[in-house]
Design an enzyme around this catalytic site. Sequence first.
Site, PDB file in Angstrom:
ATOM      1  N   LYS A 178      -8.703  -5.567   2.040  1.00 48.87           N
ATOM      2  CA  LYS A 178      -8.582  -3.986   0.986  1.00 48.87           C
ATOM      3  C   LYS A 178      -7.495  -4.625  -0.666  1.00 48.87           C
ATOM      4  CE  LYS A 178      -8.713   0.284   2.448  1.00 48.87           C
ATOM      5  NZ  LYS A 178      -8.622   0.999   3.371  1.00 48.87           N
ATOM      6  N   THR A 185     -11.358  -0.487  -2.592  1.00 49.19           N
ATOM      7  CA  THR A 185     -10.628   0.866  -1.302  1.00 49.19           C
ATOM      8  C   THR A 185     -10.083   1.135  -2.650  1.00 49.19           C
ATOM      9  OG1 THR A 185      -9.719   2.144  -0.560  1.00 49.19           O
ATOM     10  CG2 THR A 185      -8.678   0.544  -1.641  1.00 49.19           C
ATOM     11  N   GLU A 200      -4.461  -3.711   4.230  1.00 48.46           N
ATOM     12  CA  GLU A 200      -4.768  -3.988   2.419  1.00 48.46           C
ATOM     13  C   GLU A 200      -3.468  -4.478   2.485  1.00 48.46           C
ATOM     14  OE1 GLU A 200      -5.194  -0.059  -0.653  1.00 48.46           O
ATOM     15  OE2 GLU A 200      -5.511   0.409   1.774  1.00 48.46           O
ATOM     16  N   ASP A 203     -10.546   5.738  10.504  1.00 45.93           N
ATOM     17  CA  ASP A 203      -9.932   5.349   9.583  1.00 45.93           C
ATOM     18  C   ASP A 203      -8.465   5.976   9.941  1.00 45.93           C
ATOM     19  OD1 ASP A 203      -8.726   5.441   6.816  1.00 45.93           O
ATOM     20  OD2 ASP A 203      -9.156   7.590   6.770  1.00 45.93           O
ATOM     21  N   PHE A 241     -14.359   6.922  -2.521  1.00 41.03           N
ATOM     22  CA  PHE A 241     -13.647   8.607  -1.858  1.00 41.03           C
ATOM     23  C   PHE A 241     -14.153   9.467  -1.927  1.00 41.03           C
ATOM     24  CE2 PHE A 241      -9.208   6.581  -0.874  1.00 41.03           C
ATOM     25  CZ  PHE A 241      -9.741   5.502  -0.597  1.00 41.03           C
TER      26      PHE A 241
END
Length: 315
Positions: free
Chosen positions: A132, A156, A96, A17, A178
């Site tokens: 994403k 996400t 993203e 990440d 998450f």
Amino acid sequence: MISKLDQLKQLTDVVADSGDIEAMKAYLPMDATTNPSLLLKAAAMPQYAGLVSSARDHARQLGGSSQEMVDTCMDRLAVLIGNEILGIIPGRVSTEVDARLSFDADAMVARARHLISEYESVGTGRGRVLIKLASTWEGIRAAGILEKESINCNLTLLFSFTQAQACVDAGAFLISPFVGRIYDWWKQKTGVDYIGASDPGVQSVSRIFNYYKTHGYGTVVMGASFRNTGQIEALAGCDRLTISPALMEDLAADEGLLKQALDAENPGESEAKSHLAEPEFRLALNEDEMATGKLAEGIRLFAADTLTLERQLTD
């Protein structure tokens, strides 16, 4: 005894990440994920100065309105950094779409297609990229369209079982539920410092994982947003886990025994299979105070970091 990081790699695909090339070299993850916040940090690193200049030059050459040039520069920088990362890792990189488009399915589809075309222009095929998208109803709908074009998606900002149900119905390649942000919300609300399997974020990912595996869904579950190694260890066995370099360092330094917590072949108890139409999705998400608030907050934060990066690139 081998490190917990190496033990984890035997149970789960470890994903970085981060946008930090040096971290990729140090910990050798399978995949990597980026987001506007990580790109903002990466763009400030000296080793990326040449990529920033290249992205600016690319935007100037293509021309267009001021906003079109900014969008071109942003996408190009994301792709150039992603391409650098792909030179180190064997798997995929997640890039993203602008979070400010999170409620416009058509705009997200168009921006995703543009990112893929940018990757292809630098010699990287779509098979090594995940797009994403925020797990809004519109983001999930966009993913359904893109998956039919062999543009695989990473959904996400996912905080609820409701979102996970809709994502799998859309045929999303991968979801990123998450953990840390759910933990943060519940800790603030209750004052409890949750540990291990009692952590609401861990419980959320475990519930989704068990539902997917019980019903034979192929969508990959990748736990994300960790605050401590205990959360990671409590999800050992999940399909993938995306972990910051700092927490990978902690795991690499720990030679204790890591036990498998999740097992795709023997999932835990799960709900019956069900499907949500748009009104049902919106009502269920609205009823979840935590998920609704964290989704909105996540979009705001990513949008703010995108705007900050745009300003830096146009200075």
